[in-house]
Write a protein that holds these residues in place. Structure first.
Motif, mmCIF file in Angstrom:
data_model
loop_
_atom_site.group_PDB
_atom_site.id
_atom_site.type_symbol
_atom_site.label_atom_id
_atom_site.label_comp_id
_atom_site.label_asym_id
_atom_site.label_seq_id
_atom_site.Cartn_x
_atom_site.Cartn_y
_atom_site.Cartn_z
ATOM 1 N N GLU A 2 100.146 84.178 88.869
ATOM 2 C CA GLU A 2 100.202 85.423 89.603
ATOM 3 C C GLU A 2 101.302 85.363 90.666
ATOM 4 O OE1 GLU A 2 96.409 86.135 91.293
ATOM 5 O OE2 GLU A 2 95.317 85.955 89.395
ATOM 6 N N GLY A 3 101.740 86.545 91.102
ATOM 7 C CA GLY A 3 102.698 86.589 92.191
ATOM 8 C C GLY A 3 102.013 86.258 93.505
ATOM 9 N N ILE A 4 102.813 86.149 94.558
ATOM 10 C CA ILE A 4 102.266 85.827 95.868
ATOM 11 C C ILE A 4 101.643 87.084 96.474
ATOM 12 C CG2 ILE A 4 102.849 85.067 98.195
ATOM 13 C CD1 ILE A 4 104.943 83.276 97.089
ATOM 14 N N SER A 5 100.372 87.025 96.769
ATOM 15 C CA SER A 5 99.650 88.154 97.340
ATOM 16 C C SER A 5 99.891 88.211 98.842
ATOM 17 C CB SER A 5 98.156 88.021 97.057
ATOM 18 O OG SER A 5 97.645 86.850 97.662
ATOM 19 N N LEU A 6 99.377 89.281 99.467
ATOM 20 C CA LEU A 6 99.532 89.438 100.914
ATOM 21 C C LEU A 6 98.857 88.297 101.662
ATOM 22 C CD1 LEU A 6 100.407 91.006 103.408
ATOM 23 C CD2 LEU A 6 98.303 92.366 103.197
ATOM 24 N N ILE A 7 97.627 87.956 101.287
ATOM 25 C CA ILE A 7 96.918 86.888 101.988
ATOM 26 C C ILE A 7 97.631 85.556 101.800
ATOM 27 C CG2 ILE A 7 95.375 86.548 100.014
ATOM 28 C CD1 ILE A 7 94.641 85.868 103.751
ATOM 29 N N LEU A 8 98.211 85.353 100.615
ATOM 30 C CA LEU A 8 98.930 84.107 100.371
ATOM 31 C C LEU A 8 100.200 84.051 101.221
ATOM 32 C CD1 LEU A 8 98.531 81.591 98.727
ATOM 33 C CD2 LEU A 8 99.837 82.622 96.863
ATOM 34 N N GLU A 80 92.033 82.177 101.966
ATOM 35 C CA GLU A 80 91.449 82.426 103.286
ATOM 36 C C GLU A 80 90.955 81.149 103.949
ATOM 37 O OE1 GLU A 80 91.129 86.225 100.935
ATOM 38 O OE2 GLU A 80 90.818 84.090 100.570
ATOM 39 N N VAL A 81 90.506 80.204 103.133
ATOM 40 C CA VAL A 81 90.048 78.922 103.668
ATOM 41 C C VAL A 81 91.219 78.172 104.315
ATOM 42 C CG1 VAL A 81 89.029 76.686 103.079
ATOM 43 C CG2 VAL A 81 88.183 78.776 101.987
ATOM 44 N N ILE A 82 92.370 78.193 103.649
ATOM 45 C CA ILE A 82 93.556 77.523 104.191
ATOM 46 C C ILE A 82 93.981 78.199 105.492
ATOM 47 C CG2 ILE A 82 95.860 76.693 103.669
ATOM 48 C CD1 ILE A 82 93.700 75.701 101.774
ATOM 49 N N PHE A 83 93.917 79.520 105.501
ATOM 50 C CA PHE A 83 94.282 80.267 106.711
ATOM 51 C C PHE A 83 93.381 79.877 107.880
ATOM 52 C CE2 PHE A 83 93.609 84.256 109.228
ATOM 53 C CZ PHE A 83 94.850 84.246 109.873
ATOM 54 N N ALA A 84 92.075 79.817 107.632
ATOM 55 C CA ALA A 84 91.124 79.442 108.677
ATOM 56 C C ALA A 84 91.392 78.023 109.182
ATOM 57 C CB ALA A 84 89.699 79.557 108.154
ATOM 58 N N ALA A 85 91.715 77.126 108.259
ATOM 59 C CA ALA A 85 92.020 75.745 108.641
ATOM 60 C C ALA A 85 93.223 75.685 109.564
ATOM 61 C CB ALA A 85 92.267 74.904 107.387
ATOM 62 N N LEU A 86 94.239 76.473 109.260
ATOM 63 C CA LEU A 86 95.459 76.471 110.063
ATOM 64 C C LEU A 86 95.217 77.045 111.452
ATOM 65 C CD1 LEU A 86 97.900 77.594 107.255
ATOM 66 C CD2 LEU A 86 97.972 75.396 108.447
ATOM 67 N N VAL A 87 94.317 78.015 111.549
ATOM 68 C CA VAL A 87 93.981 78.584 112.858
ATOM 69 C C VAL A 87 93.410 77.501 113.768
ATOM 70 C CG1 VAL A 87 92.439 80.181 114.067
ATOM 71 C CG2 VAL A 87 93.664 80.937 112.016
ATOM 72 N N GLY A 88 92.475 76.709 113.245
ATOM 73 C CA GLY A 88 91.898 75.626 114.034
ATOM 74 C C GLY A 88 92.937 74.605 114.459
ATOM 75 N N ALA A 89 93.854 74.270 113.549
ATOM 76 C CA ALA A 89 94.865 73.260 113.844
ATOM 77 C C ALA A 89 95.866 73.759 114.887
ATOM 78 C CB ALA A 89 95.589 72.870 112.559
ATOM 79 N N ILE A 90 96.323 74.994 114.745
ATOM 80 C CA ILE A 90 97.315 75.538 115.667
ATOM 81 C C ILE A 90 96.753 75.632 117.086
ATOM 82 C CG2 ILE A 90 98.606 77.622 116.285
ATOM 83 C CD1 ILE A 90 99.029 78.087 113.276
ATOM 84 N N GLY A 198 101.830 69.966 101.817
ATOM 85 C CA GLY A 198 100.573 69.822 101.081
ATOM 86 C C GLY A 198 99.666 71.033 101.262
ATOM 87 N N ILE A 199 99.606 71.558 102.490
ATOM 88 C CA ILE A 199 98.758 72.724 102.764
ATOM 89 C C ILE A 199 99.272 73.953 102.013
ATOM 90 C CG2 ILE A 199 98.310 74.423 104.577
ATOM 91 C CD1 ILE A 199 96.271 72.290 104.595
ATOM 92 N N ILE A 200 100.591 74.181 102.050
ATOM 93 C CA ILE A 200 101.152 75.333 101.341
ATOM 94 C C ILE A 200 100.940 75.187 99.835
ATOM 95 C CG2 ILE A 200 103.279 76.583 100.795
ATOM 96 C CD1 ILE A 200 104.273 75.946 103.593
ATOM 97 N N THR A 201 101.137 73.979 99.312
ATOM 98 C CA THR A 201 100.920 73.749 97.891
ATOM 99 C C THR A 201 99.467 73.996 97.516
ATOM 100 O OG1 THR A 201 102.686 72.086 97.872
ATOM 101 C CG2 THR A 201 101.143 72.043 96.034
ATOM 102 N N LEU A 202 98.545 73.543 98.355
ATOM 103 C CA LEU A 202 97.123 73.779 98.115
ATOM 104 C C LEU A 202 96.823 75.276 98.103
ATOM 105 C CD1 LEU A 202 94.267 72.614 97.769
ATOM 106 C CD2 LEU A 202 94.105 72.482 100.260
ATOM 107 N N ALA A 203 97.443 76.021 99.027
ATOM 108 C CA ALA A 203 97.236 77.469 99.064
ATOM 109 C C ALA A 203 97.800 78.138 97.819
ATOM 110 C CB ALA A 203 97.893 78.053 100.319
ATOM 111 N N LEU A 204 98.952 77.691 97.350
ATOM 112 C CA LEU A 204 99.552 78.263 96.145
ATOM 113 C C LEU A 204 98.697 77.982 94.912
ATOM 114 C CD1 LEU A 204 103.311 77.373 96.785
ATOM 115 C CD2 LEU A 204 102.215 79.614 97.020
#
Length: 413
Positions: A2-8, A80-90, A198-204
């Motif tokens: 699939e193409g890259i969605s908005l959330i991605l 969305e899980v990756i996004f939430a993880a990044l919020v905590g880290a940032i 690794g995080i971006i690859t996991l999200a993709l």
């Protein structure tokens, strides 16, 4: 595929924002001792570190694969899980930067990912064996190994140079310190930029854009390298001050020993695929170098606060990641709410930081607390090693005011 969605797309941008914070949060790892000893000017030091971080990002993908393939179950992860993880880290990165504490960006990322994953798919989605062997054990071992290595290297360095001319020796070690700082920067890019890859690859993979078990695409490697390099050039001056002046007072010999020891540990762990904290390694090496010189002291009050931050990093980031994941579960408006919270919190932290600005002009001002009565007394009565330059002797044993000189109180200070 699939193409890259908005959330991605949001996840990718947020991941690069984390990488940027990782860069300025960890600049101190490579350049704090070089700046504090005067081996390089602050702006030149961070520019050099930025370039080498970018180069280091292209040297390996082993750590990226540990994150994207090993830590959590890819099949149970949504973007969305990756996004939430990044919020905590940032947010953890920004908070610890605000107070000038060198904590681990790596563990903030791991904690956010673990918390968000558990909230989304349960504890079973986290691979406990990988967490223990490639994250937790290196977290404990790295500062100890780097600290012992730096302490022994410092003692050996002073022993070998005890008959050398003081000023010539200091000049040579400053040159060596610049080289070792470059090695740490290269190692940092090799280890830390990969975590964002690794995080971006996991999200993709989670978004269906990449097949499972894929290596990071070239554009992911390049963007992660550029983001961490830009963050590094910005310079995390608050943490540079703590690392360079707050933990101990370093001479060029100690700076060289600390950086060389830390770089060796970091590069070895990157080769083995361990998601090592460069902060833990460099902090341990700096303290080891402080203890390795006769008369050297470690400010244990500052070190204790740093250790507490280390211990809180994983659970704190995990908690924020889990809460963020719970909110994103309400749908697009939940994700938007988390994004607004992240932006608002980041802006508030930045505004608070403007109350007391730390930059390249004052980074070497006295920071940190006094060494303490016992350690100061020990430093005062312990003779420095042979070959110590006169300037360093003055720093170690401050010149006493003569009767003709006014005291601070007489001068109105």
């Amino acid at each position: 595929m699939e193409g890259i969605s908005l959330i991605l797309a949001i996840v990718v941008v947020t991941a690069l924002a984390f990488d940027f914070t990782n860069g300025f949060h960890d600049t101190a790892n490579a350049m704090a001792t070089t700046i504090s000893t005067g081996a390089l000017r602050p702006k030149i030091a961070v520019a050099m570190s930025a370039v080498l971080n970018l180069v280091g990002a292209f040297l390996s993908v082993e750590v990226a694969n540990t994150i994207s393939k090993g830590l959590v179950d890819e099949s149970g992860i949504r973007p969305e899980v990756i996004f939430a993880a990044l919020v905590g880290a940032i947010l953890w990165n920004l908070l610890t930067w605000l107070v000038g504490l060198p904590s681990s960006s790596s563990h903030a990322l791991m904690g956010g990912l673990i918390g968000a994953t558990v909230a989304s798919a349960g504890v079973g989605a986290v691979h406990g064996d990988v967490l223990v062997t490639k994250v937790l054990i290196p977290a404990i071992a790295a500062p100890l190994v780097a600290g012992v290595a730096a302490m022994l290297a410092t003692r050996l360095t002073y022993r070998l140079g005890r008959k050398a001319d003081g000023k010539a020796s200091a000049k040579g070690y400053r040159a060596g310190q610049i080289a070792s700082a470059g090695l740490v920067s290269l190692a940092h890019g090799t280890n830390d930029a990969q975590k964002t890859m690794g995080i971006i690859t996991l999200a993709l993979v989670a978004g269906g854009t990449l097949a499972p078990d894929s290596d990071p695409p070239v554009w992911v490697v390049l963007s992660a390298g550029v983001a961490i390099a830009l963050g590094t050039y910005l310079g995390g001056w608050r943490i540079i001050r703590t690392m360079g002046k707050g933990l101990t007072d370093l001479q060029p010999q100690q700076g060289f020993a600390a950086q060389t020891s830390a770089a060796t540990v970091i590069l070895a762990s990157s080769h083995l695929g361990f998601s090592l904290s460069t902060t833990h390694s460099v902090s341990g090496a700096v303290m080891g170098a402080g203890l390795g010189r006769k008369g050297g002291v470690v400010r244990w009050s500052t070190a204790t606060r740093m250790f507490v931050a280390w211990g809180l990093t994983l659970p704190a980031a995990a908690l924020v990641g889990a809460i963020a994941e719970w909110v994103t579960g309400f749908g697009p408006w939940g994700t938007a709410l988390v994004a607004v919270f992240l932006i608002g919190s980041s802006a508030a932290i930045w505004k608070i930081s403007r109350r007391e600005v730390v930059d390249h002009t004052n980074v070497n001002d006295a920071a940190g607390e006094p060494a303490g009565v016992v350690t100061t007394a020990m430093a005062a009565v312990t003779p420095p090693p042979a070959g110590t330059p006169a300037d360093d002797l003055t720093a170690t044993f401050p010149r006493q005011s003569s009767a003709s000189e006014p005291t601070p109180s007489q001068a109105g200070v």
